[in-house]
Write a protein that holds these residues in place. Structure first.
Motif, PDB file in Angstrom:
ATOM      1  N   GLU A 124       0.562  -1.303  -0.146  1.00  0.00           N
ATOM      2  CA  GLU A 124      -0.114  -0.058  -0.028  1.00  0.00           C
ATOM      3  C   GLU A 124       0.626   1.258   0.308  1.00  0.00           C
ATOM      4  N   LEU A 172       2.631   1.525  -3.274  1.00  0.00           N
ATOM      5  CA  LEU A 172       1.212   1.903  -4.807  1.00  0.00           C
ATOM      6  C   LEU A 172       0.991   3.539  -4.171  1.00  0.00           C
ATOM      7  N   ALA A 173       1.159   3.470  -2.897  1.00  0.00           N
ATOM      8  CA  ALA A 173       0.485   5.323  -2.868  1.00  0.00           C
ATOM      9  C   ALA A 173       2.191   5.797  -3.202  1.00  0.00           C
ATOM     10  N   SER A 222       0.546   8.099 -11.393  1.00  0.00           N
ATOM     11  CA  SER A 222      -0.879   8.177 -11.479  1.00  0.00           C
ATOM     12  C   SER A 222      -1.371   6.382 -11.069  1.00  0.00           C
ATOM     13  N   SER A 223      -1.989   5.923 -10.773  1.00  0.00           N
ATOM     14  CA  SER A 223      -2.576   4.487 -10.813  1.00  0.00           C
ATOM     15  C   SER A 223      -1.755   3.216 -11.859  1.00  0.00           C
ATOM     16  N   ARG A 224      -0.589   2.910 -11.808  1.00  0.00           N
ATOM     17  CA  ARG A 224       0.063   2.351 -12.919  1.00  0.00           C
ATOM     18  C   ARG A 224       0.012   0.796 -12.414  1.00  0.00           C
ATOM     19  N   PRO A 225      -0.981   0.198 -12.442  1.00  0.00           N
ATOM     20  CA  PRO A 225      -0.896  -1.291 -12.224  1.00  0.00           C
ATOM     21  C   PRO A 225      -0.630  -2.433 -13.061  1.00  0.00           C
ATOM     22  N   ILE A 234      -8.039  -4.878 -10.178  1.00  0.00           N
ATOM     23  CA  ILE A 234      -7.320  -3.806 -11.073  1.00  0.00           C
ATOM     24  C   ILE A 234      -6.512  -3.421 -12.203  1.00  0.00           C
ATOM     25  N   LYS A 249      -5.729   6.684   1.377  1.00  0.00           N
ATOM     26  CA  LYS A 249      -6.921   5.829   0.189  1.00  0.00           C
ATOM     27  C   LYS A 249      -5.815   4.736   0.185  1.00  0.00           C
ATOM     28  N   ARG A 250      -6.934   3.761   0.017  1.00  0.00           N
ATOM     29  CA  ARG A 250      -6.040   2.704   0.038  1.00  0.00           C
ATOM     30  C   ARG A 250      -6.393   1.802  -1.662  1.00  0.00           C
ATOM     31  N   THR A 251      -5.338   1.070  -2.062  1.00  0.00           N
ATOM     32  CA  THR A 251      -5.839   0.269  -3.093  1.00  0.00           C
ATOM     33  C   THR A 251      -6.971  -0.900  -2.822  1.00  0.00           C
ATOM     34  N   ALA A 305       1.735   6.069  -7.099  1.00  0.00           N
ATOM     35  CA  ALA A 305      -0.127   6.951  -7.334  1.00  0.00           C
ATOM     36  C   ALA A 305       0.668   8.525  -7.215  1.00  0.00           C
TER      37      ALA A 305
END
Lengths: 441, 441
Positions: free
Chosen positions: A152, A155-156, A163-166, A186, B344-346, A159
């Motif tokens: 987490e 990922l934060a 940006s969110s990059r799954p 996701i 804000k968690r994924t 982001a």
């Protein structure tokens, strides 16, 4: 890889005759699991090195994620989810990483240590090109506190910077785990670990293969070494089967009161390999024997020493203290990078006996001198020599140790594949976190 | 620094009353050595932190060698000649070294490993300005094979690139050693180690102070922590004296069959501190008791575990295996660098109990959960908490452990300061090297 049990010979030849029966049924089990080739049995990890479907799935993820500019692979995992990978990575790359300018590098995020996490995040945030990193998050259960928390946090950070990059996240978890399900929603890359393959036996699954392949290592060689050793270590004749032989010696030593097994490694790049083995032996054998009353516990405490450094540290204890250990010396034959003692010395009168030698010869002499001293002090030891520093040899050694550990646990009457007492602190930890959340602050 | 023995309370309160007599004379010895303040007694290392002459000599060498462009300090030493320095350096700088761009760095050349040596030499050879490096070569006896060999190799590399540069070599060795004599003749900077101060007790001598000061650390703070703790650990009342209390607990546990002492460290920067302690306890206590027939050997095998990582590794063995260990949990209170779990968690549904926490709270909860589990499984432990990550606290901890070890050895009837069995492999090694030199090749 060569196992040498000469020094335990007095024990080992008699042992094989008198105690061979104790290991025979377990050899048969491994043989039949190898013959069947699927993942139904608890011993199923022995089939990973020949799993072609696994290899294709790994290749696929690697092809889709390995960018030409890749610099840092942040491997988020703990225990069995990263120890094997770290062992192999450091064996192959430790010397390179001191000098420090080659990529990609794996950063092992195996800690909740704030200061170290902060420095890893600093690395991530320092990148300019978003294809310079990859996140790999590994948890068999999908419920490992440290791993989920760190994932987490990373990922934060991603982001916030981009940006969110799954597409830059690879999740490896047990088939059907809740983690895998949400990761799929996701759009992360997802790979499974077969249910019967526990963390400490998972290095030849996607857990180890994905990060190692991404780091540029030839995972086929690793698999080949492991496959060959699985055949050798399922040989029905104990005398032809190094894992069965050393398991019998280990059990005999343990029953004679040696509750510590020291892996004394003469190549410091292999320190993390020792740590991998520490989990393997510790967690597989250390538990209570079912259906004993009063409850009988068994367990061999694995320790890792580094030669020659630790001869200057714990050597006194090992040679002169209580005779409560069995030792395995581990060394590597290859001498490609040896450095000569300079012909023109600055201090020629100090230690003239090192003249004309190379560093490898000095290390060999120290190991030989140590073995003489161990013999003279009646300390029990075996030796393992790797033929060279290669993925093939590392794969062989790890497979050997996994099968040896299965035999050892079985002979001692415990299940090599469970860890019933680990849950207790995990449950308490989660309760404490819940209580803190619910209490007014 | 705080020693917590609550959990061993049932033992410790009775112990102090019934067994206090065993440690009283040894406390008196340390008190009198501190009062006299010189280097005559075997316990003399306790006087290093208040030795003003030493501090001046160290300052002098540092002033004459620390160049503004200094990048790499190659510290060539092994065992007691570098473990303490490495412990403190990594405690203070490990996180920084991951990110990797701050100097000077200490490179610990404690190995004959050819590949690692080659990478260190590559670093040296990559320097443009000859004032960017410093060599420190440390050997108490002056006859340590690995250290002398590596020093020759580094000096040859320097000479090849620039010229013989004795002004960039610092030699630290026992007063009157042949090494010191020849080093003086070539014009190297020379510093002595008092004869009574052995390697594992030498961290507050020039051995530790010179490299740490060169790396930019405030050695006065380190000395201050050690000095204060020497006073505390020589308090005549055992109940007011943490070193005496924990020595009694340690001896009691050992006599009850716990032959392993695990230092379970919850701050991974302190792993090398654990390795320093490993030599201290292992080498000081592991030997035979004089004048016993048949010969009685004693020895506690020190192991180092890292939390929470090793809960996922050897936790099963520790909680569920044989009850053959005493544990000391070591943690640091300071939480300056804590990282919050993102608001804000994924994956918000995974482990909801970590919501709103910070990494430090999670680590605390894991340690607390572990202590509950240890109690429930009847495992004996003590706790040491450092107030913060500082040189003062590190100095205090190391002084505490050194005095605790002296008391432990004395109660068990062995000499804390000798290492009679180490010579055996050294002698064999030198013979082997000599024979190889003399034999036709």
């Amino acid at each position: 890889m060569k196992l040498i049990t000469n020094t335990a010979k007095a024990i080992s030849s008699t042992l094989i005759e008198t105690q061979g029966f104790a290991v025979h049924p377990h050899i048969q089990t491994v043989r039949s699991v190898l013959a069947i080739g699927n993942y139904e049995a608890p011993e199923a990890s022995v089939n990973l090195p020949t799993d072609e479907g696994l290899l294709m799935a790994v290749d696929d993820v690697v092809k889709n994620t390995k960018t030409p500019t890749l610099k840092y692979i942040f491997l988020i995992g703990i225990g069995g989810s990263n120890l094997g990978t770290k062992a192999i990575y450091e064996a192959m790359f430790l010397a390179r990483d001191v000098v420090g300018k080659t990529y990609p590098k794996i950063i092992f995020v195996d800690t909740n240590n704030s200061a170290l996490l902060e420095s890893y995040l600093t690395l991530l945030k320092s990148l300019e090109d978003p294809d310079e990193y990859l996140l790999i998050s590994i948890s068999k259960s999908g419920g490992t506190t440290e791993t989920i928390a760190n994932t987490e946090i990373f990922l934060a950070a991603v982001a916030q910077k981009w940006s969110s990059r799954p597409e830059r996240l690879i999740v490896i978890s047990g088939a059907g785990s809740p983690y895998l399900e949400v990761a799929q929603t996701i759009g992360a890359h997802c790979l499974t670990i077969p249910p019967q393959v526990g963390g400490r036996y998972s290095v030849f699954s996607a857990v180890g293969l994905v990060p190692l392949a991404l780091a540029g290592l030839d995972i086929q060689e690793l698999r080949r070494g492991a496959e060959t050793m699985a055949t050798t270590c399922s040989h029905p004749e104990v005398s032809q089967n190094p894992a069965a032989t050393s398991a019998l010696i280990q059990v005999q030593a343990y029953r004679a009161g040696k509750n510590i097994h020291d892996l004394f490694i003469f190549n410091s790049e292999l320190e993390s390999l020792g740590k991998w083995w520490r989990q393997l032996l510790g967690e597989s054998v250390g538990k209570s024997v079912p259906n004993t009353s009063p409850v009988e516990t068994v367990g061999i405490t694995p320790t890792v020493s580094i030669g020659s450094t630790d001869l200057h540290s714990v050597g006194q204890l090992y040679l002169g203290g209580p005779n409560d250990k069995i030792t395995t010396f581990l060394s590597v034959k290859s001498k490609a990078a040896d450095i000569p003692i300079p012909f023109k010395r600055t201090f020629p009168k100090l230690l003239p006996m090192i003249n004309n030698h190379i560093t490898g010869t000095i290390t060999d002499a120290i190991l030989d001198g140590t073995k003489v001293a161990y013999n003279e002090n009646n300390r029990l030891f075996m030796e393992i020599q790797l033929d060279e520093f290669s993925l093939y040899e590392l794969g062989a050694f790890m497979q050997f140790k996994m099968i040896e550990t299965m035999y050892t646990a079985r002979i001692l009457g415990v299940n090599p594949f469970d860890q019933p007492n680990v849950e207790s602190y995990k449950v308490k930890t989660k309760q404490i976190l819940e209580n803190k959340n619910n209490s007014p602050t």
